[in-house]
Design an enzyme around this catalytic site. Sequence first.
Site, PDB file in Angstrom:
ATOM      1  N   CYS A  60      28.892  45.052  44.615  1.00 45.24           N
ATOM      2  CA  CYS A  60      28.046  42.945  44.846  1.00 45.24           C
ATOM      3  C   CYS A  60      28.781  43.697  46.786  1.00 45.24           C
ATOM      4  CB  CYS A  60      29.452  42.049  44.525  1.00 45.24           C
ATOM      5  SG  CYS A  60      31.024  41.783  45.537  1.00 45.24           S
ATOM      6  N   LYS A 117      30.975  25.970  37.400  1.00 50.83           N
ATOM      7  CA  LYS A 117      30.139  27.007  37.435  1.00 50.83           C
ATOM      8  C   LYS A 117      31.028  27.766  36.152  1.00 50.83           C
ATOM      9  CE  LYS A 117      29.395  30.211  40.173  1.00 50.83           C
ATOM     10  NZ  LYS A 117      30.383  31.529  40.123  1.00 50.83           N
ATOM     11  N   ASN A 118      32.420  28.686  36.948  1.00 49.42           N
ATOM     12  CA  ASN A 118      33.082  29.482  36.639  1.00 49.42           C
ATOM     13  C   ASN A 118      33.713  29.361  35.271  1.00 49.42           C
ATOM     14  OD1 ASN A 118      31.995  30.940  38.923  1.00 49.42           O
ATOM     15  ND2 ASN A 118      33.928  30.530  40.149  1.00 49.42           N
TER      16      ASN A 118
HETATM   17  C1  EPZ Z   1      36.364  35.523  39.174  1.00 51.73           C
HETATM   18  O1  EPZ Z   1      35.640  36.457  39.579  1.00 51.73           O
HETATM   19  C2  EPZ Z   1      35.302  34.529  39.890  1.00 51.73           C
HETATM   20  N1  EPZ Z   1      33.914  34.277  39.393  1.00 51.73           N
HETATM   21  C3  EPZ Z   1      35.376  34.596  41.915  1.00 51.73           C
HETATM   22  O2  EPZ Z   1      34.081  34.026  41.816  1.00 51.73           O
HETATM   23  C4  EPZ Z   1      36.148  34.549  42.164  1.00 51.73           C
HETATM   24  O3  EPZ Z   1      36.221  34.931  43.395  1.00 51.73           O
HETATM   25  C5  EPZ Z   1      37.587  35.654  40.727  1.00 51.73           C
HETATM   26  O4  EPZ Z   1      37.400  35.190  40.287  1.00 51.73           O
HETATM   27  C6  EPZ Z   1      38.954  35.497  41.851  1.00 51.73           C
HETATM   28  O5  EPZ Z   1      39.412  34.238  42.007  1.00 51.73           O
HETATM   29  C7  EPZ Z   1      34.186  33.727  38.387  1.00 51.73           C
HETATM   30  O6  EPZ Z   1      34.590  33.041  37.491  1.00 51.73           O
HETATM   31  C8  EPZ Z   1      32.460  33.779  37.338  1.00 51.73           C
HETATM   32  P1  EPZ Z   1      38.651  39.175  38.925  1.00 51.73           P
HETATM   33  P2  EPZ Z   1      35.869  37.714  38.808  1.00 51.73           P
HETATM   34  O7  EPZ Z   1      38.745  40.287  37.927  1.00 51.73           O
HETATM   35  O8  EPZ Z   1      36.665  37.540  37.569  1.00 51.73           O
HETATM   36  C9  EPZ Z   1      39.767  43.080  40.454  1.00 51.73           C
HETATM   37  C10 EPZ Z   1      32.387  32.782  43.136  1.00 51.73           C
HETATM   38  O9  EPZ Z   1      33.030  32.534  43.998  1.00 51.73           O
HETATM   39  N2  EPZ Z   1      39.580  43.843  39.227  1.00 51.73           N
HETATM   40  O10 EPZ Z   1      40.047  37.498  39.160  1.00 51.73           O
HETATM   41  O11 EPZ Z   1      34.819  38.894  38.952  1.00 51.73           O
HETATM   42  C11 EPZ Z   1      39.077  42.688  41.488  1.00 51.73           C
HETATM   43  O12 EPZ Z   1      38.607  43.264  42.185  1.00 51.73           O
HETATM   44  C12 EPZ Z   1      32.886  33.627  42.395  1.00 51.73           C
HETATM   45  O13 EPZ Z   1      32.560  32.289  42.273  1.00 51.73           O
HETATM   46  C13 EPZ Z   1      39.496  45.168  38.945  1.00 51.73           C
HETATM   47  O14 EPZ Z   1      40.251  46.190  40.228  1.00 51.73           O
HETATM   48  O15 EPZ Z   1      37.386  38.338  39.367  1.00 51.73           O
HETATM   49  C14 EPZ Z   1      39.745  41.883  42.524  1.00 51.73           C
HETATM   50  O16 EPZ Z   1      40.245  42.165  43.970  1.00 51.73           O
HETATM   51  C15 EPZ Z   1      32.920  35.228  43.550  1.00 51.73           C
HETATM   52  N3  EPZ Z   1      39.833  45.261  37.430  1.00 51.73           N
HETATM   53  C16 EPZ Z   1      40.665  40.851  41.540  1.00 51.73           C
HETATM   54  O17 EPZ Z   1      40.600  41.768  40.258  1.00 51.73           O
HETATM   55  C17 EPZ Z   1      39.324  44.450  36.766  1.00 51.73           C
HETATM   56  O18 EPZ Z   1      38.557  45.206  35.486  1.00 51.73           O
HETATM   57  C18 EPZ Z   1      40.356  39.714  41.181  1.00 51.73           C
HETATM   58  O19 EPZ Z   1      39.431  39.921  40.366  1.00 51.73           O
HETATM   59  C19 EPZ Z   1      38.476  43.149  37.289  1.00 51.73           C
HETATM   60  C20 EPZ Z   1      38.911  42.883  38.916  1.00 51.73           C
END
Ligand code: EPZ
Length: 436
Positions: free
Chosen positions: A135, A40-41
């Site tokens: 979320c 999916k991701n």
């Molecule tokens: C991706 O989300 C995945 N989703 C998530 O999987 C997964 O949990 C996550 O990466 C971490 O591995 C998809 O790929 C569609 P991040 P994403 O940006 O891209 C912070 C599932 O279950 N952050 O790597 O949204 C954020 O809050 C889903 O399939 C900021 O602070 O995650 C988090 O603490 C759930 N500012 C950390 O970084 C930003 O602009 C990592 O988030 C972006 C993120």
Amino acid sequence: MSSKAKEETPKAATGTITMDEIWVQGGRRLSGSVAAGGSKNATLPVLAATLLAPGVYHFTNVPVLKDISTMLQMLARFGVTSRRTDAHSIEIDTRNQKNAEAPYELVKTMRASIYVLGPLLARYGEARVSLPGGCAWGPRPVDLHIKGMEALGAVVDIDHGYIVAKADSLRGSTVSFDISSVGATGNILMAAATAAGETVIENAASEPEITALAEFLVAMGARIEGLGSPRLVVKGVPELHPADAAMIPDRIEAGTLLAAAAITGGDVEVTNVDPSHLGAVLTKFEAAGSSVERADRSVRVRAPERPEAIAVTTQPYPGFPTDMQAQFMALLSVGDGASSIVDTIYTDRFTHVAELERLGADIRVEGNTAFVQGVESLSGAPVMATDLRASAALILAGLIAGGETRVSRVYHLDRGYERLEEKLSALGASIRRVRR
Ligand code: EPZ
């Protein structure tokens, strides 16, 4: 769409929300072999990347999931047409694409919709994308996505809940992240591919899904170096062209199926998976007492009757994935001793704790750490899924809980697992979906 695909279209493919439940009768030891589906991701950003160049794309190993249909609905807003050419293949046609707004009603259902920001800005010099909002486990900011677009020369404002980004032309720059973000890395890669000059992303995410996106962009004509490392260098090119791709296997689905073996004391092989994508997860299965066999495209887990207690800390890839945290909490809830789970990515990703406690688990949360005191057994009860991975964890716990566990709100599950109950049933589980 072929007649076979039409017949079998699950509700997930149509994007409708179901109030189905999944009922699990605990106590069966799972065994056998099952294939993982496409990721999916990995699929979501690749679909968004098709907005970068007009033409026809063919993708294979595409899972049938609610989130995939949401992204296809999003692309349709931009005049992009798509059709399934068979159960797991899609054809995307962007020749009649036009710029448009990424609406709140779609973005609020799936944060990954934000992946259209970079491609739209690169293609049209303008993008209007709804802010995703929060979320189940609290705020999930997009400041790093915005920071990345601004570094490439865009002017970004927030207007009535929408990100409005404008740039006459994008130019390469250096973007360094305090924290590694999968989504922001993906968006910047897509925006930088046709930006003038060179872009360097430092502390970039190196998840396999990001490497797959970079490989796809290279197939479209982009020039990217450092794939798989935390330092990505993009040399902008004038334009890109369509390309075809096969989606990488879903390492989280594979990890979840292997956890089903570990929690039932079973013996399960998962095929169509890249073991190297699961390094940290497999190491934790071994630490919990399972024997793990890694082959070229498969992994086999043979588990003891009861897992050993361990400590788990989530990290960006190649560390232990936060998307396996809930499943391991279910496993360790029956561990032989006291375990600890620290989530450093989402410090409040613990909505599954209360539901596991309804099944008799003994878990105490302090800050971003869950202390899991293993119990002899769990007992079945009605429980409610709160998000995608939490729903998988409740089903895993149901596999060993005495009596019946009824998991409601499985529309969360359908976002990221294709027919999980059928795959578990094929491994010997007593499990069924109850349509509502
Ligand atoms: C991706 O989300 C995945 N989703 C998530 O999987 C997964 O949990 C996550 O990466 C971490 O591995 C998809 O790929 C569609 P991040 P994403 O940006 O891209 C912070 C599932 O279950 N952050 O790597 O949204 C954020 O809050 C889903 O399939 C900021 O602070 O995650 C988090 O603490 C759930 N500012 C950390 O970084 C930003 O602009 C990592 O988030 C972006 C993120």
